[in-house]
Design a protein around this motif. Structure first.
Motif, PDB file in Angstrom:
ATOM      1  N   ARG A   1       5.429   0.801  13.170  1.00 23.47           N
ATOM      2  CA  ARG A   1       6.839   0.844  12.962  1.00 23.47           C
ATOM      3  C   ARG A   1       7.454   1.917  13.276  1.00 23.47           C
ATOM      4  N   ILE A   2       6.749   3.085  13.507  1.00 22.25           N
ATOM      5  CA  ILE A   2       7.203   4.205  14.176  1.00 22.25           C
ATOM      6  C   ILE A   2       7.361   4.075  15.571  1.00 22.25           C
ATOM      7  N   ARG A   3       6.329   3.126  16.318  1.00 20.99           N
ATOM      8  CA  ARG A   3       6.058   2.988  17.696  1.00 20.99           C
ATOM      9  C   ARG A   3       7.359   1.937  18.046  1.00 20.99           C
ATOM     10  N   ILE A   4       7.547   1.176  17.130  1.00 17.82           N
ATOM     11  CA  ILE A   4       8.851   0.352  17.684  1.00 17.82           C
ATOM     12  C   ILE A   4      10.187   1.075  17.138  1.00 17.82           C
ATOM     13  N   ARG A   5      10.195   1.976  16.555  1.00 15.36           N
ATOM     14  CA  ARG A   5      11.266   2.688  15.810  1.00 15.36           C
ATOM     15  C   ARG A   5      12.135   2.062  14.781  1.00 15.36           C
ATOM     16  N   ALA A   6      11.315   1.331  14.073  1.00 13.38           N
ATOM     17  CA  ALA A   6      11.768   0.569  12.889  1.00 13.38           C
ATOM     18  C   ALA A   6      12.003   1.542  11.589  1.00 13.38           C
ATOM     19  N   TRP A   7      12.680   2.527  11.574  1.00 12.14           N
ATOM     20  CA  TRP A   7      12.881   3.806  10.946  1.00 12.14           C
ATOM     21  C   TRP A   7      13.070   3.156   9.496  1.00 12.14           C
ATOM     22  N   ASP A   8      13.897   2.041   9.302  1.00 12.24           N
ATOM     23  CA  ASP A   8      14.403   1.616   7.880  1.00 12.24           C
ATOM     24  C   ASP A   8      13.142   1.002   7.307  1.00 12.24           C
ATOM     25  N   GLU A   9      12.134   0.223   8.140  1.00 12.96           N
ATOM     26  CA  GLU A   9      11.112   0.039   7.300  1.00 12.96           C
ATOM     27  C   GLU A   9      10.018   1.099   7.114  1.00 12.96           C
ATOM     28  N   VAL A  10      10.083   2.085   7.993  1.00 15.46           N
ATOM     29  CA  VAL A  10       9.207   3.383   7.642  1.00 15.46           C
ATOM     30  C   VAL A  10       9.530   4.087   6.529  1.00 15.46           C
ATOM     31  N   ALA A  11      10.915   3.861   6.125  1.00 16.09           N
ATOM     32  CA  ALA A  11      11.574   4.456   4.883  1.00 16.09           C
ATOM     33  C   ALA A  11      11.028   3.621   3.788  1.00 16.09           C
ATOM     34  N   PHE A  12      11.163   2.519   3.868  1.00 14.08           N
ATOM     35  CA  PHE A  12      10.792   1.606   2.697  1.00 14.08           C
ATOM     36  C   PHE A  12       9.256   1.738   2.224  1.00 14.08           C
ATOM     37  N   ILE A  13       8.494   2.158   3.478  1.00 10.15           N
ATOM     38  CA  ILE A  13       6.734   2.418   3.004  1.00 10.15           C
ATOM     39  C   ILE A  13       6.695   3.495   2.427  1.00 10.15           C
ATOM     40  N   ILE A  14       7.408   4.505   2.888  1.00 11.57           N
ATOM     41  CA  ILE A  14       7.416   5.982   2.407  1.00 11.57           C
ATOM     42  C   ILE A  14       7.616   6.061   0.817  1.00 11.57           C
ATOM     43  N   ILE A  15       8.830   5.286   0.486  1.00 15.63           N
ATOM     44  CA  ILE A  15       9.245   5.278  -0.871  1.00 15.63           C
ATOM     45  C   ILE A  15       8.430   4.474  -1.803  1.00 15.63           C
ATOM     46  N   LEU A  16       7.647   3.384  -1.328  1.00 13.39           N
ATOM     47  CA  LEU A  16       6.669   2.921  -1.986  1.00 13.39           C
ATOM     48  C   LEU A  16       5.466   3.617  -2.354  1.00 13.39           C
ATOM     49  N   MET A  17       5.024   4.243  -1.185  1.00 15.41           N
ATOM     50  CA  MET A  17       3.914   5.396  -1.373  1.00 15.41           C
ATOM     51  C   MET A  17       4.314   6.369  -2.392  1.00 15.41           C
ATOM     52  N   LEU A  18       5.519   7.077  -2.487  1.00 13.12           N
ATOM     53  CA  LEU A  18       5.869   7.931  -3.208  1.00 13.12           C
ATOM     54  C   LEU A  18       5.758   7.483  -4.700  1.00 13.12           C
ATOM     55  N   ILE A  19       6.222   6.036  -5.086  1.00 13.29           N
ATOM     56  CA  ILE A  19       6.157   5.662  -6.101  1.00 13.29           C
ATOM     57  C   ILE A  19       4.973   5.383  -6.546  1.00 13.29           C
ATOM     58  N   THR A  20       3.901   4.993  -5.758  1.00  9.65           N
ATOM     59  CA  THR A  20       2.574   4.698  -6.012  1.00  9.65           C
ATOM     60  C   THR A  20       1.631   6.035  -6.599  1.00  9.65           C
ATOM     61  N   VAL A  21       2.075   7.062  -5.663  1.00 12.62           N
ATOM     62  CA  VAL A  21       1.379   8.321  -6.027  1.00 12.62           C
ATOM     63  C   VAL A  21       1.841   8.956  -7.151  1.00 12.62           C
ATOM     64  N   ALA A  22       3.142   8.888  -7.554  1.00 10.66           N
ATOM     65  CA  ALA A  22       3.712   9.223  -8.801  1.00 10.66           C
ATOM     66  C   ALA A  22       3.116   8.571  -9.875  1.00 10.66           C
ATOM     67  N   LEU A  23       2.940   7.243  -9.951  1.00 11.02           N
ATOM     68  CA  LEU A  23       2.361   6.534 -11.001  1.00 11.02           C
ATOM     69  C   LEU A  23       0.869   6.987 -11.118  1.00 11.02           C
ATOM     70  N   ILE A  24       0.274   6.941 -10.189  1.00 13.46           N
ATOM     71  CA  ILE A  24      -1.293   7.502 -10.337  1.00 13.46           C
ATOM     72  C   ILE A  24      -1.272   8.928 -10.905  1.00 13.46           C
ATOM     73  N   ASP A  25      -0.533   9.737 -10.477  1.00 11.56           N
ATOM     74  CA  ASP A  25      -0.459  11.027 -10.885  1.00 11.56           C
ATOM     75  C   ASP A  25      -0.056  11.112 -12.592  1.00 11.56           C
ATOM     76  N   GLN A  26       0.816  10.298 -12.729  1.00 11.88           N
ATOM     77  CA  GLN A  26       1.047  10.301 -14.298  1.00 11.88           C
ATOM     78  C   GLN A  26       0.054   9.748 -15.186  1.00 11.88           C
ATOM     79  N   ILE A  27      -0.734   8.717 -14.659  1.00 14.39           N
ATOM     80  CA  ILE A  27      -1.777   8.260 -15.266  1.00 14.39           C
ATOM     81  C   ILE A  27      -3.052   9.297 -15.340  1.00 14.39           C
ATOM     82  N   SER A  28      -3.521   9.774 -14.270  1.00 13.17           N
ATOM     83  CA  SER A  28      -4.398  10.748 -14.396  1.00 13.17           C
ATOM     84  C   SER A  28      -4.120  11.761 -14.929  1.00 13.17           C
TER      85      SER A  28
END
Length: 285
Positions: free
Chosen positions: A241-268
């Motif tokens: 998505r960076i290669r095709i400059r789909a920055w809105d989709e990149v932002a969506f993936i980053i937000i999901l990754m932040l949420i995932t890491v935050a959940l794992i951080d809270q549980i651990s």
């Protein structure tokens, strides 16, 4: 009160020169070290072509990318994004689990109070240092060539990079364990195996699990990068998505990754608090 004579002052200054201020030689040395550090800093700025204009151009380009990221959008393949994130989490879990499992016996081998031979202890620790010097991304590139593209290369890269680090941390925890419990096993005629099993392992096991959980958090973030080199996970989707400059989709993936890491951080973090808290409660009894 009598004033000290010049002779007495000279005697005291000879005995305790630091009490009379910094000597000219020490002051000159400090200025020399400061000038060398400043010169090295300026040289690095010149070497990396660090100029205000270049920095401003980079920040303005980053601002343009951030504007294009708003609003975040999953695009047409949001199920593939969720699958990639789940694959990254699975890679991190499996790689960390394998590394922690192998690092337990290696940690005992690297502990000075278990392997008392100085040469063997030094050699094992240097092996740990050698493996710790290779980054996960380098291991991922090697395993992609060895086993092919996909999450298997990412799992092997995470496990290989973490084994030596966890083994060193485990060895330090074992060396700092309370000796009286192990000495009690020796006093009743227990073998070295029983001494390790009942005298050391119960003390350090909560710490080992807590450290493994911390590495799980870190590896969840790392797994998203390993996919860029073909080692599975969400990284490949981000790179495409960076290669095709789909920055809105990149932002969506980053937000999901932040949420995932935050959940794992809270549980651990909760699990770590229970483990370490339970260990401290037992120590107070």
């Amino acid at each position: 009160m009598a004033q000290p004579t010049p002779g007495q002052i000279k005697q005291w200054q000879a005995r305790m020169p630091a009490a009379f201020g910094v000597s000219p030689a020490t002051r000159a040395l400090r200025w020399g070290i400061g000038a060398a550090a400043l010169g090295w800093f300026v040289f690095l700025l010149w070497w990396f072509q660090f100029t205000p204009q270049r920095l401003w151009n980079g920040l303005s380009g980053l601002g343009t990318i951030i504007v294009l990221m708003i609003p975040p959008s999953p695009g047409a393949l949001w199920l593939d994004i969720l699958k990639g994130i789940a694959e990254s989490v699975a890679m991190a879990f499996l790689g960390t689990f394998i590394a922690a499992l192998i690092a337990v016996p290696l940690g005992f081998l690297g502990a000075g109070n278990v392997v008392v031979n100085t040469l063997a202890h030094f050699s094992i620790r240097r092996v740990f240092d050698g493996f710790r010097g290779v980054d996960q991304l380098i291991w991922a590139l090697a395993y992609v060539r060895a086993v092919g593209l996909g999450p298997l290369a990412g799992v092997l890269a995470i496990a290989t990079a973490d084994i030596a680090v966890l083994a060193k941390l485990y060895a330090e925890a074992i060396e700092n364990a309370e000796r009286r419990q192990a000495e009690g096993i020796d006093a009743v005629g227990g073998s070295k195996l029983l001494r390790t099993r009942f005298g050391l392992l119960p003390q350090v096991l909560p710490i080992m699990i807590a450290q493994a959980l911390y590495f799980l958090e870190s590896n969840t973030r790392s797994a998203s990068v390993l996919g860029i080199v073909g080692a599975g996970g969400i990284g490949l989707a981000i790179a495409e998505r960076i290669r095709i400059r789909a920055w809105d989709e990149v932002a969506f993936i980053i937000i999901l990754m932040l949420i995932t890491v935050a959940l794992i951080d809270q549980i651990s973090a909760r699990i770590r608090r229970r483990l370490i808290g339970g260990r401290e409660a037992q120590a107070l009894r």
